[in-house]
Enzyme design. Structure first.
Site, PDB file in Angstrom:
ATOM      1  N   GLU A  21       0.844  -1.194   0.000  1.00 42.08           N
ATOM      2  CA  GLU A  21       0.000   0.000   0.000  1.00 42.08           C
ATOM      3  C   GLU A  21       0.883   1.250   0.000  1.00 42.08           C
ATOM      4  O   GLU A  21       1.883   1.318   0.714  1.00 42.08           O
ATOM      5  CB  GLU A  21      -0.907   0.033   1.227  1.00 42.08           C
ATOM      6  CG  GLU A  21      -1.776   1.298   1.288  1.00 42.08           C
ATOM      7  CD  GLU A  21      -2.714   1.313   2.467  1.00 42.08           C
ATOM      8  OE1 GLU A  21      -3.715   0.569   2.415  1.00 42.08           O
ATOM      9  OE2 GLU A  21      -2.441   2.051   3.437  1.00 42.08           O
ATOM     10  N   PHE A  22       0.506   2.237  -0.833  1.00 37.45           N
ATOM     11  CA  PHE A  22       1.183   3.533  -0.878  1.00 37.45           C
ATOM     12  C   PHE A  22       0.135   4.630  -0.687  1.00 37.45           C
ATOM     13  O   PHE A  22      -1.056   4.419  -0.923  1.00 37.45           O
ATOM     14  CB  PHE A  22       1.889   3.731  -2.223  1.00 37.45           C
ATOM     15  CG  PHE A  22       2.947   2.698  -2.522  1.00 37.45           C
ATOM     16  CD1 PHE A  22       4.192   2.764  -1.911  1.00 37.45           C
ATOM     17  CD2 PHE A  22       2.707   1.665  -3.415  1.00 37.45           C
ATOM     18  CE1 PHE A  22       5.168   1.817  -2.184  1.00 37.45           C
ATOM     19  CE2 PHE A  22       3.676   0.715  -3.699  1.00 37.45           C
ATOM     20  CZ  PHE A  22       4.923   0.791  -3.083  1.00 37.45           C
ATOM     21  N   PHE A  23       0.596   5.815  -0.280  1.00 29.32           N
ATOM     22  CA  PHE A  23      -0.315   6.952  -0.180  1.00 29.32           C
ATOM     23  C   PHE A  23       0.248   8.133  -0.966  1.00 29.32           C
ATOM     24  O   PHE A  23       1.471   8.246  -1.130  1.00 29.32           O
ATOM     25  CB  PHE A  23      -0.567   7.343   1.279  1.00 29.32           C
ATOM     26  CG  PHE A  23       0.664   7.792   2.035  1.00 29.32           C
ATOM     27  CD1 PHE A  23       1.101   9.116   1.962  1.00 29.32           C
ATOM     28  CD2 PHE A  23       1.372   6.905   2.834  1.00 29.32           C
ATOM     29  CE1 PHE A  23       2.232   9.530   2.651  1.00 29.32           C
ATOM     30  CE2 PHE A  23       2.504   7.309   3.529  1.00 29.32           C
ATOM     31  CZ  PHE A  23       2.926   8.626   3.436  1.00 29.32           C
ATOM     32  N   PRO A  25       1.930  11.451  -1.765  1.00 30.06           N
ATOM     33  CA  PRO A  25       2.716  12.438  -1.011  1.00 30.06           C
ATOM     34  C   PRO A  25       2.144  13.848  -1.183  1.00 30.06           C
ATOM     35  O   PRO A  25       1.322  14.104  -2.064  1.00 30.06           O
ATOM     36  CB  PRO A  25       4.111  12.335  -1.647  1.00 30.06           C
ATOM     37  CG  PRO A  25       4.129  11.007  -2.333  1.00 30.06           C
ATOM     38  CD  PRO A  25       2.719  10.779  -2.800  1.00 30.06           C
ATOM     39  N   THR A  52      -3.992   4.921  -1.599  1.00 31.33           N
ATOM     40  CA  THR A  52      -5.046   5.390  -0.706  1.00 31.33           C
ATOM     41  C   THR A  52      -5.734   6.643  -1.242  1.00 31.33           C
ATOM     42  O   THR A  52      -5.254   7.307  -2.159  1.00 31.33           O
ATOM     43  CB  THR A  52      -4.496   5.679   0.701  1.00 31.33           C
ATOM     44  OG1 THR A  52      -3.574   6.767   0.632  1.00 31.33           O
ATOM     45  CG2 THR A  52      -3.802   4.456   1.265  1.00 31.33           C
ATOM     46  N   ARG A 111     -15.900   3.215   3.746  1.00 33.99           N
ATOM     47  CA  ARG A 111     -16.666   4.354   4.233  1.00 33.99           C
ATOM     48  C   ARG A 111     -15.735   5.524   4.486  1.00 33.99           C
ATOM     49  O   ARG A 111     -16.026   6.662   4.156  1.00 33.99           O
ATOM     50  CB  ARG A 111     -17.409   3.985   5.521  1.00 33.99           C
ATOM     51  CG  ARG A 111     -18.414   5.048   5.947  1.00 33.99           C
ATOM     52  CD  ARG A 111     -18.759   4.960   7.411  1.00 33.99           C
ATOM     53  NE  ARG A 111     -17.623   5.311   8.255  1.00 33.99           N
ATOM     54  CZ  ARG A 111     -17.672   5.380   9.578  1.00 33.99           C
ATOM     55  NH1 ARG A 111     -18.798   5.064  10.206  1.00 33.99           N
ATOM     56  NH2 ARG A 111     -16.605   5.708  10.281  1.00 33.99           N
ATOM     57  N   ASP A 113     -12.652   7.524   7.184  1.00 37.77           N
ATOM     58  CA  ASP A 113     -12.652   8.195   8.485  1.00 37.77           C
ATOM     59  C   ASP A 113     -13.228   9.592   8.342  1.00 37.77           C
ATOM     60  O   ASP A 113     -13.181  10.191   7.261  1.00 37.77           O
ATOM     61  CB  ASP A 113     -11.219   8.292   9.025  1.00 37.77           C
ATOM     62  CG  ASP A 113     -10.611   6.915   9.249  1.00 37.77           C
ATOM     63  OD1 ASP A 113     -11.335   6.029   9.728  1.00 37.77           O
ATOM     64  OD2 ASP A 113      -9.420   6.738   8.916  1.00 37.77           O
ATOM     65  N   TYR A 130     -22.917   4.292   3.737  1.00 35.59           N
ATOM     66  CA  TYR A 130     -22.126   3.138   4.165  1.00 35.59           C
ATOM     67  C   TYR A 130     -21.302   2.593   2.997  1.00 35.59           C
ATOM     68  O   TYR A 130     -21.650   2.789   1.826  1.00 35.59           O
ATOM     69  CB  TYR A 130     -23.035   2.030   4.701  1.00 35.59           C
ATOM     70  CG  TYR A 130     -23.866   2.436   5.895  1.00 35.59           C
ATOM     71  CD1 TYR A 130     -23.249   2.754   7.102  1.00 35.59           C
ATOM     72  CD2 TYR A 130     -25.254   2.478   5.816  1.00 35.59           C
ATOM     73  CE1 TYR A 130     -24.012   3.118   8.210  1.00 35.59           C
ATOM     74  CE2 TYR A 130     -26.020   2.836   6.924  1.00 35.59           C
ATOM     75  CZ  TYR A 130     -25.388   3.168   8.107  1.00 35.59           C
ATOM     76  OH  TYR A 130     -26.132   3.534   9.191  1.00 35.59           O
ATOM     77  N   LYS A 173     -21.753  -6.238   3.059  1.00 39.15           N
ATOM     78  CA  LYS A 173     -20.889  -5.742   1.979  1.00 39.15           C
ATOM     79  C   LYS A 173     -20.576  -6.843   0.968  1.00 39.15           C
ATOM     80  O   LYS A 173     -20.562  -6.600  -0.249  1.00 39.15           O
ATOM     81  CB  LYS A 173     -19.594  -5.158   2.565  1.00 39.15           C
ATOM     82  CG  LYS A 173     -19.808  -3.850   3.321  1.00 39.15           C
ATOM     83  CD  LYS A 173     -18.501  -3.221   3.792  1.00 39.15           C
ATOM     84  CE  LYS A 173     -17.919  -3.907   4.989  1.00 39.15           C
ATOM     85  NZ  LYS A 173     -16.777  -3.161   5.581  1.00 39.15           N
TER      86      LYS A 173
END
Length: 641
Positions: A21-23, A25, A52, A111, A113, A130, A173
């Site tokens: 997993e990467f997010f 920058p 993400t 969903r 945060d 949801y 789900k």
């Protein structure tokens, strides 16, 4: 390929696999550095990566762009996160459309945060409340195009600690279309496996992927565990607490703890591991090496083609590519991404408008001027440039203006020839050795299905001074086994190729398949590469001030030298190209173009700050199979050949 299909394949083969997993920058430089890291981590062999999605889609454009680049340029099967948080339906539609266009076939529907400024999660007007609503919408809108993943919580989530209620939500789900489950991070295997049993007892048979967080530092480890409220086994604290101030030791001990956890998961039949990398490579790599899951020389990654295929939607079946972009895969993909068609799964029509203006494709030099000067120095003569190339050939430089990656191990068998040629002032841009029937499983040359054989013609792309172009081409013309293309910046093309059609320089023979010819040389794509080549050279020159002798010497090469590609068409001859250069040595290599004056620490040309270059008289003489005398004023010195 759908993630659920990859998981099923590894289950049938009882083979452990993993993903990252990467997010996105926060800065442009961070994005570029992450691309480079993703490219390197591709070689670890992940089944897929995911990227993400920020709350409210604050980085949605960047997430979509990164998914597109990962799929198309780096050939990484990519899963895009998509959340309900602060997302209107129109934003969801736009994101799914972009994912579809990029060739992405996997979505992790969450969903999400609540934004930092809100204490509790609230649905956006016109949005989805949801994750199950988002899953149903994706499935109803796109059918089976997307594999849809959802989150699983083995230790509860922030606003819901009732485990039974969370299991009911998970079942909902799955019932509306989810096809795989990715869990939150955890460190207690017993708690996780107990939860898996409860999931199965609910009648959920969907594959479960455990989320693994490697340990980078003690402080980060404790902070993330506290934030997610996951249980840390007491033995882990006992092992890490005494060394918490030694980051190197924490990573070493943490590697063993996380690897042991992964061993237990694999032993329990959980065959896929998903690593939350935090955009870092070292701690993840250490765990994978401890698990013996990274490829080595004995068990290399299986390569479907000798170059990394793109996974863009309209080119997954692409199986032919011009050799000129071998070292600049990124620019090739960018330039050709808008081709209208890919006939017969081949590489398309080189006469496409994709071969237009270069600026639109972002094919220029990477890095800042300062970074590139630090990398390649301040050359003031031909020898200085030769030294740059020789350092690259010897593995002491990671890149050249025309090559984004370090020199390949494939060049080992011709390394001495390449280094010698560059030392003599003939600058090699691209090459491959002849290969006569290597096994497709060969750790260096191998590619394609098992039990096949691969072949290569010897190939060399070289930058040649005008004082020797006539002599080299005359020698080539005398050998019926050799074909070439030669061109200067002005587009003065010379060739002995029998036509404009492609010349296969790599091919493979496999059981039950036609011969595959994935790498070619041909006229139109060579001329397109020529534009890019000279553009990159000018970009290098532009790293230096206009009055710098470094800029002058590089521009002089770009304006007067020839780019030549040479193919020896007898693949059984291992060293048929390099003898063409026997006895040739570029003269006056150590002579600067002009004397250099240093003023306040800055180098400038002494006495002549103009940009006008010395004339090259006769350098473009016609080649008719015999040598011609060429008198040139190169570097201010009269030369004869």
């Amino acid at each position: 390929m759908h993630i659920s299909q990859k998981l099923e394949q590894s289950r049938r083969e009882h083979r452990a696999t993993f993903s990252f997993e990467f997010f996105p920058p926060k800065t442009a430089q961070g994005v570029q550095n992450l691309y480079d890291r993703m490219d390197r981590m591709h070689d670890f062999g992940p089944s897929f990566i995911d990227i993400t999605w920020g709350a409210g889609g604050r980085l949605s454009h960047l997430t979509c762009e990164m998914v597109k680049v990962a799929q198309s340029v780096y050939g990484l099967e990519t899963c895009m996160h998509l959340t309900c948080t602060d997302m209107e339906k129109s934003k969801i539609d736009e994101a799914l459309k972009e994912a579809y266009k990029s060739g992405c076939t996997n979505i992790l529907a969450l969903r999400g945060d609540p934004p930092r400024e809100k204490e509790k999660w609230e649905a956006t007007a016109g949005g989805f409340r949801y994750a199950k609503d988002l899953v149903k919408y994706i499935r109803d809108t796109y059918g089976n195009h997307f594999d849809i993943g959802v989150a699983g919580y083995s230790e509860g989530c922030e606003d819901q600690e009732d485990p039974e209620l969370l299991l009911d939500h998970l079942k909902e789900k799955v019932d509306v279309g989810a096809t795989f489950i990715v869990t939150q991070m955890f460190y207690d295997v017993d708690i996780f496996l107990d939860w898996v049993e409860k999931v199965r007892a609910k009648g959920i048979t969907t594959p479960i992927i455990p989320g693994i967080m490697p340990i980078h530092t003690y402080a980060a480890f404790m902070r993330r565990a506290t934030w997610t409220k996951c249980h840390i086994p007491p033995a882990w604290i006992e092992a890490l607490e005494p060394i918490k101030n030694d980051d190197v030791e924490v990573r070493e001990v943490g590697k063993g703890l996380v690897a042991e956890m992964c061993h237990r998961l694999i032993g329990a039949g959980i065959l896929h591991l998903h690593f939350y990398t935090m955009n870092l490579a070292q701690a993840t790599r250490m765990v994978l090496e401890e698990l013996e899951l990274t490829p080595d020389m004995e068990t290399p990654l299986e390569k479907p083609l000798p170059w990394r295929p793109s996974l863009a939607l309209n080119r997954r079946e692409e199986n032919v590519r011009p050799i000129f972009w071998r070292n600049r895969n990124r620019s090739y993909i960018a330039r050709t991404q808008d081709w209208d068609e890919f006939p017969n799964g081949r590489w398309g029509d080189a006469r496409s408008p994709a071969f237009g203006e270069l600026d639109a494709y972002g094919v220029g030099l990477k890095g800042t001027n300062e970074q590139n000067i630090k990398l390649w120095g301040r050359p003031i003569c031909i020898k200085d440039i030769a030294d740059v190339f020789v350092r690259y050939m010897n593995g002491k430089l990671d890149s050249l203006p025309w090559s984004e990656a370090p020199i390949s191990k494939e060049a080992d068998t011709i390394h001495d020839d390449l280094a010698d040629l560059n030392q003599r002032g003939f600058f090699t841009i691209n090459s491959q050795p002849a290969v006569d029937g290597a096994k497709s499983s060969h750790p260096v040359y191998g590619w394609g299905p098992r039990n096949g054989y691969v072949y290569q013609k010897a190939y060399l792309e070289v930058f040649i001074s005008p004082e020797y172009i006539a002599e080299v081409l005359t020698r080539i013309e005398r050998d019926p086994d050799i074909t070439y293309y030669a061109v200067n910046k002005a587009g003065d093309l010379k060739t002995n190729a029998p036509g404009d059609g492609p010349n296969a320089v790599t091919w493979g023979v496999f059981p039950g398949k036609e011969i595959v010819q994935p790498t070619i040389v041909e006229t139109v794509s060579f001329l397109a590469w020529k534009d890019e080549f000279f553009r990159l050279g000018q970009d290098w020159a532009n790293c230096y001030p206009s009055s710098s002798p470094s800029r002058y010497v590089i521009e002089d090469l770009m304006d007067t030298w020839y780019l030549v590609n040479i193919v020896h068409n007898d693949f059984r001859v291992p060293h048929g190209i390099f003898p063409l250069f026997n006895g040739l040595q570029v003269e006056y290599m150590e002579k600067p173009l002009h004397s250099v004056e240093v003023i306040n620490g800055n180098e400038t040309l002494n006495g002549d700050h103009s940009t006008e270059k010395p004339a090259i008289n006769g350098a473009a003489a016609h080649i008719n199979g015999t040598a011609h005398a060429i008198t040139s004023s190169v570097h201010g010195v009269e030369l004869k050949s």
